[in-house]
Design a protein around this motif. Sequence first.
Motif, PDB file in Angstrom:
ATOM      1  N   SER A 139     -21.121 -44.364  36.364  1.00  0.00           N
ATOM      2  CA  SER A 139     -19.885 -43.971  35.679  1.00  0.00           C
ATOM      3  C   SER A 139     -20.003 -42.549  35.138  1.00  0.00           C
ATOM      4  O   SER A 139     -21.034 -42.163  34.575  1.00  0.00           O
ATOM      5  N   ASP A 140     -18.925 -41.778  35.310  1.00  0.00           N
ATOM      6  CA  ASP A 140     -18.898 -40.427  34.758  1.00  0.00           C
ATOM      7  C   ASP A 140     -18.831 -40.462  33.245  1.00  0.00           C
ATOM      8  O   ASP A 140     -19.402 -39.617  32.563  1.00  0.00           O
ATOM      9  N   PHE A 141     -18.093 -41.416  32.724  1.00  0.00           N
ATOM     10  CA  PHE A 141     -18.017 -41.566  31.273  1.00  0.00           C
ATOM     11  C   PHE A 141     -17.820 -43.030  30.920  1.00  0.00           C
ATOM     12  O   PHE A 141     -17.270 -43.814  31.699  1.00  0.00           O
ATOM     13  N   VAL A 142     -18.297 -43.402  29.738  1.00  0.00           N
ATOM     14  CA  VAL A 142     -18.154 -44.749  29.211  1.00  0.00           C
ATOM     15  C   VAL A 142     -17.639 -44.610  27.785  1.00  0.00           C
ATOM     16  O   VAL A 142     -18.119 -43.759  27.028  1.00  0.00           O
ATOM     17  N   VAL A 143     -16.650 -45.428  27.423  1.00  0.00           N
ATOM     18  CA  VAL A 143     -16.037 -45.341  26.100  1.00  0.00           C
ATOM     19  C   VAL A 143     -15.890 -46.743  25.522  1.00  0.00           C
ATOM     20  O   VAL A 143     -15.565 -47.688  26.245  1.00  0.00           O
ATOM     21  N   GLY A 144     -16.128 -46.889  24.239  1.00  0.00           N
ATOM     22  CA  GLY A 144     -15.882 -48.141  23.533  1.00  0.00           C
ATOM     23  C   GLY A 144     -15.066 -47.877  22.288  1.00  0.00           C
ATOM     24  O   GLY A 144     -15.332 -46.906  21.559  1.00  0.00           O
ATOM     25  N   ILE A 145     -14.054 -48.703  22.022  1.00  0.00           N
ATOM     26  CA  ILE A 145     -13.191 -48.523  20.854  1.00  0.00           C
ATOM     27  C   ILE A 145     -13.019 -49.853  20.141  1.00  0.00           C
ATOM     28  O   ILE A 145     -12.680 -50.867  20.769  1.00  0.00           O
ATOM     29  N   ASP A 146     -13.232 -49.852  18.844  1.00  0.00           N
ATOM     30  CA  ASP A 146     -12.943 -51.019  18.010  1.00  0.00           C
ATOM     31  C   ASP A 146     -11.536 -50.818  17.454  1.00  0.00           C
ATOM     32  O   ASP A 146     -11.338 -50.157  16.428  1.00  0.00           O
ATOM     33  N   LEU A 147     -10.548 -51.383  18.151  1.00  0.00           N
ATOM     34  CA  LEU A 147      -9.158 -51.162  17.764  1.00  0.00           C
ATOM     35  C   LEU A 147      -8.799 -51.882  16.467  1.00  0.00           C
ATOM     36  O   LEU A 147      -7.930 -51.427  15.719  1.00  0.00           O
ATOM     37  N   GLY A 148      -9.474 -53.001  16.192  1.00  0.00           N
ATOM     38  CA  GLY A 148      -9.243 -53.680  14.923  1.00  0.00           C
ATOM     39  C   GLY A 148      -9.654 -52.792  13.760  1.00  0.00           C
ATOM     40  O   GLY A 148      -8.938 -52.672  12.763  1.00  0.00           O
TER      41      GLY A 148
ATOM     42  N   GLY B 249     -24.574 -36.818  32.759  1.00  0.00           N
ATOM     43  CA  GLY B 249     -24.923 -35.428  33.020  1.00  0.00           C
ATOM     44  C   GLY B 249     -24.634 -34.974  34.435  1.00  0.00           C
ATOM     45  O   GLY B 249     -24.565 -33.775  34.710  1.00  0.00           O
ATOM     46  N   GLU B 250     -24.458 -35.938  35.359  1.00  0.00           N
ATOM     47  CA  GLU B 250     -24.137 -35.600  36.744  1.00  0.00           C
ATOM     48  C   GLU B 250     -22.634 -35.565  36.996  1.00  0.00           C
ATOM     49  O   GLU B 250     -22.200 -35.256  38.105  1.00  0.00           O
ATOM     50  N   SER B 251     -21.844 -35.885  35.997  1.00  0.00           N
ATOM     51  CA  SER B 251     -20.393 -35.935  36.178  1.00  0.00           C
ATOM     52  C   SER B 251     -19.800 -34.539  36.266  1.00  0.00           C
ATOM     53  O   SER B 251     -20.411 -33.537  35.883  1.00  0.00           O
ATOM     54  N   GLN B 252     -18.572 -34.500  36.773  1.00  0.00           N
ATOM     55  CA  GLN B 252     -17.871 -33.228  36.877  1.00  0.00           C
ATOM     56  C   GLN B 252     -17.605 -32.632  35.504  1.00  0.00           C
ATOM     57  O   GLN B 252     -17.632 -31.419  35.323  1.00  0.00           O
ATOM     58  N   PHE B 253     -17.384 -33.492  34.519  1.00  0.00           N
ATOM     59  CA  PHE B 253     -17.141 -33.021  33.158  1.00  0.00           C
ATOM     60  C   PHE B 253     -18.359 -32.264  32.633  1.00  0.00           C
ATOM     61  O   PHE B 253     -18.243 -31.186  32.044  1.00  0.00           O
ATOM     62  N   ALA B 254     -19.556 -32.844  32.837  1.00  0.00           N
ATOM     63  CA  ALA B 254     -20.781 -32.215  32.366  1.00  0.00           C
ATOM     64  C   ALA B 254     -21.080 -30.946  33.146  1.00  0.00           C
ATOM     65  O   ALA B 254     -21.582 -29.960  32.594  1.00  0.00           O
ATOM     66  N   GLN B 255     -20.771 -30.959  34.431  1.00  0.00           N
ATOM     67  CA  GLN B 255     -21.027 -29.778  35.249  1.00  0.00           C
ATOM     68  C   GLN B 255     -20.198 -28.588  34.767  1.00  0.00           C
ATOM     69  O   GLN B 255     -20.649 -27.441  34.800  1.00  0.00           O
ATOM     70  N   GLN B 256     -18.969 -28.869  34.305  1.00  0.00           N
ATOM     71  CA  GLN B 256     -18.124 -27.798  33.800  1.00  0.00           C
ATOM     72  C   GLN B 256     -18.699 -27.186  32.534  1.00  0.00           C
ATOM     73  O   GLN B 256     -18.518 -25.999  32.265  1.00  0.00           O
ATOM     74  N   ALA B 257     -19.417 -28.003  31.740  1.00  0.00           N
ATOM     75  CA  ALA B 257     -20.014 -27.517  30.500  1.00  0.00           C
ATOM     76  C   ALA B 257     -21.136 -26.524  30.762  1.00  0.00           C
ATOM     77  O   ALA B 257     -21.476 -25.712  29.888  1.00  0.00           O
ATOM     78  N   LYS B 258     -21.708 -26.574  31.964  1.00  0.00           N
ATOM     79  CA  LYS B 258     -22.775 -25.631  32.293  1.00  0.00           C
ATOM     80  C   LYS B 258     -22.279 -24.200  32.235  1.00  0.00           C
ATOM     81  O   LYS B 258     -23.028 -23.274  31.920  1.00  0.00           O
TER      82      LYS B 258
END
Length: 332
Positions: A50-59, A222-231
């Motif tokens: 996965s390029d990114f993983v997110v968790g949210i506690d909506l309660g 770190g291999e995602s496109q998002f991280a690559q742009q940060a380089k």
Amino acid sequence: MRSLRKRSLVVSLALVAAVSACKKEGDGAGGGGGAAGAAGDDLNVVPKDSDFVVGIDLGKLRSSALFKEYGTKFLEQATKDISEFKAACGFDPVETIKTLSMGIKMLDGDKARGSIVFHTSAPRDKIKACLEKSKADAEAKGTKIVIEGDIAYITPKNDEAHVAVTYLGGDGVVALINNQPWTKDTVTLALAGKGSVKDSKPFMDSYKSVKKGQTLWFYVNGESQFAQQAKGAGLDATAVVGSLNVSDGLSAEVRARLKSAEEATKAATMMEQQMGQIKMMVPNVSAKAEGSDVKVNVDMSNKEIKSLMSMFGGMFGMGGGAAPMPEAAPPQ
């Protein structure tokens, strides 16, 4: 480079599909244990790459003073799709989902694969009835829904993301996303937990540093496109992980894992030097090196948030005036 805006629509579409399988009754006030919105079982269906993983506690988010103060204003701009599902199923998905976690891998051609897991105490027959109720209206707009047993197969008109919605034990519901049509066999394989982020050493090493009991946490591969742009900005991270807690104010911690302690020290020093303008608006922001990690901490009081909203709220449809930017202190 492909448009991030267009790619986000793929993820949003899958999320809307998951919301359609939400509950019709119940308080939804609870939240999962551990890191926000992601128990261990949830991670079993998140792809290893996965390029990114997110968790949210909506309660936890809904119960915060800050959400009660500003959240309803944001929700006034809820998407048309969410409103349509609310009308079809007779519930507000924002009020009924307790926790949500997702992991997405972006593919070529603006396609994606991954999973979205949310928790609800809705009986399974209520979940299925909600999908059945949405079926005719969805298909009139080009989205095909086929329900076979405990699995709902959803194919959007643009064919960008094929979604399979099913149960994940207890009160869990999962929306599986792929660039190819799902079958019962491929859904079963996806639920088996093989090749998940729990098998990824970079993810698990980063996940250990996530603060527990927070409103939101995230991980960027770190291999995602998002991280690559940060380089391009000089930050060559093997992974980025962070958490956000919402109360009457905000507190956040973000860690970028670099290749050496020396690189982390240089990056932290550079960040601190560039934070002057930010610190005029948010004094409690800092960057420091911890081993090979660069750790950024931000703490904002309710007063500071209100000040920022008065300056920038109009950009997000939140009102707010055009308060002047604070002036920099004269050089010593």
